[in-house]
Each structure stands twice: as C-alpha cells, then as structure tokens.
Motif scaffolding. Sequence first.
Motif, short mmCIF file in Angstrom:
data_model
loop_
_atom_site.label_atom_id
_atom_site.label_comp_id
_atom_site.label_asym_id
_atom_site.label_seq_id
_atom_site.Cartn_x
_atom_site.Cartn_y
_atom_site.Cartn_z
N LEU A 11 0.86 -1.19 0.00
CA LEU A 11 0.00 0.00 0.00
C LEU A 11 0.89 1.24 0.00
CD1 LEU A 11 -2.75 1.46 0.35
CD2 LEU A 11 -2.44 1.15 2.82
N VAL A 12 0.64 2.15 -0.91
CA VAL A 12 1.44 3.36 -1.01
C VAL A 12 0.54 4.54 -1.33
CG1 VAL A 12 1.96 3.00 -3.46
CG2 VAL A 12 3.55 4.32 -2.05
N GLN A 13 0.92 5.71 -0.88
CA GLN A 13 0.12 6.90 -1.17
C GLN A 13 0.38 7.38 -2.60
OE1 GLN A 13 0.97 9.83 1.87
NE2 GLN A 13 -0.48 8.88 3.28
N PRO A 14 -0.56 8.09 -3.18
CA PRO A 14 -0.33 8.67 -4.50
C PRO A 14 0.95 9.51 -4.50
CG PRO A 14 -2.63 8.87 -3.92
CD PRO A 14 -1.94 8.35 -2.70
N GLY A 15 1.72 9.36 -5.57
CA GLY A 15 3.01 10.03 -5.66
C GLY A 15 4.17 9.23 -5.10
N GLY A 16 3.87 8.15 -4.42
CA GLY A 16 4.91 7.33 -3.82
C GLY A 16 5.54 6.35 -4.79
N SER A 17 6.41 5.51 -4.25
CA SER A 17 7.19 4.57 -5.08
C SER A 17 7.15 3.17 -4.48
CB SER A 17 8.65 5.01 -5.17
OG SER A 17 8.78 6.28 -5.78
N LEU A 18 7.29 2.20 -5.35
CA LEU A 18 7.47 0.81 -4.97
C LEU A 18 8.44 0.16 -5.95
CD1 LEU A 18 3.84 -0.50 -4.23
CD2 LEU A 18 5.68 -0.26 -2.56
N ARG A 19 9.16 -0.84 -5.47
CA ARG A 19 9.99 -1.64 -6.38
C ARG A 19 9.54 -3.09 -6.30
NH1 ARG A 19 16.47 -2.93 -6.81
NH2 ARG A 19 16.01 -4.30 -5.03
N LEU A 20 9.07 -3.60 -7.40
CA LEU A 20 8.66 -4.99 -7.51
C LEU A 20 9.83 -5.83 -7.97
CD1 LEU A 20 5.17 -4.62 -9.25
CD2 LEU A 20 5.76 -4.39 -6.82
N SER A 21 9.88 -7.06 -7.48
CA SER A 21 10.92 -8.00 -7.90
C SER A 21 10.27 -9.24 -8.47
CB SER A 21 11.80 -8.40 -6.71
OG SER A 21 12.46 -7.29 -6.17
N CYS A 22 10.93 -9.82 -9.46
CA CYS A 22 10.50 -11.08 -10.06
C CYS A 22 11.71 -12.00 -10.07
CB CYS A 22 9.97 -10.84 -11.46
SG CYS A 22 9.61 -12.35 -12.40
N ALA A 23 11.71 -12.98 -9.19
CA ALA A 23 12.83 -13.92 -9.10
C ALA A 23 12.49 -15.15 -9.93
CB ALA A 23 13.07 -14.30 -7.65
N ALA A 24 13.33 -15.42 -10.92
CA ALA A 24 13.08 -16.53 -11.84
C ALA A 24 14.06 -17.66 -11.58
CB ALA A 24 13.21 -16.05 -13.28
N SER A 25 13.57 -18.87 -11.69
CA SER A 25 14.44 -20.04 -11.56
C SER A 25 13.99 -21.10 -12.55
CB SER A 25 14.39 -20.58 -10.13
OG SER A 25 13.07 -20.98 -9.78
#
Length: 123
Positions: A11-25
């Motif tokens: 959950l983040v406020q408008p204008g905020g940032s997130l970093r998503l990760s996708c770990a593949a194997s």
Amino acid sequence: QVQLVESGGGLVQPGGSLRLSCAASGFTFDSWVIGWFRQAPGKEREGVSFLSSDGRTYYVNSAKGRFTISRDNAKITVYLQMDSLRPEDTALYYCAVHTSDRIVLHPLRYDYWGQGTQVTVSS
C-alpha cells in the motif's frame, strides 16, 4: 521447472514509489522476454513493461517516464521500479516469461506466470 516469484507490492500513497521483484528459476532458455503485467478488478490483464534477454526494454504509454525495468545480472531477477504512483496503478502485478527474445505485448504469448503481488495506491 520454471518458477517466477513476485514480491515488493504493498500500500502506497499517490506520488509514492514501490519496487517490484520477479525472481526466476529453472530457466533453460537462451533467449527470453520477461514482462510485467497488471490486472485491476473488472479489467483485462495488460502489459506494463518488458525486458529482453539482450537488454532491450519496452514500456507502455502509461508507464513511460514513471516506471523502470531492470535486471540483476548475477541472477535472473527482474525489477520494476515504480515512481509517481497513481490510484489507477492499483492492480495485481504479475511477471511472466515469453520464450523468445522478441518483445510481444499480449499476455497470451507468455508461457510462464508468477502468482502476482498486490499494489494499492490510495491515500
């Protein structure tokens, strides 16, 4: 067995940032594209950003200038840095693999999918 595991949503406020990760194997492909997709309730799944095994990237218009896709070269982990988030970015975000290096946008062209990570942008 190809496995994709997403993380980093929240959950983040408008204008905020997130970093998503996708770990593949389990990758045995010489050429591939990893795509980030999202699906909001009642809407179709849509592509957001794509990265090929040779480093080419593609962003849909809504992601240009706000999202950045990148890769950890030591392992097959692909990141989606999302800045200036808007309420309309709220969705379940998935990563998926297309087993050639041609960047394609339609989700039906992707062969392997993760379980998704929820992103909610709200004040």
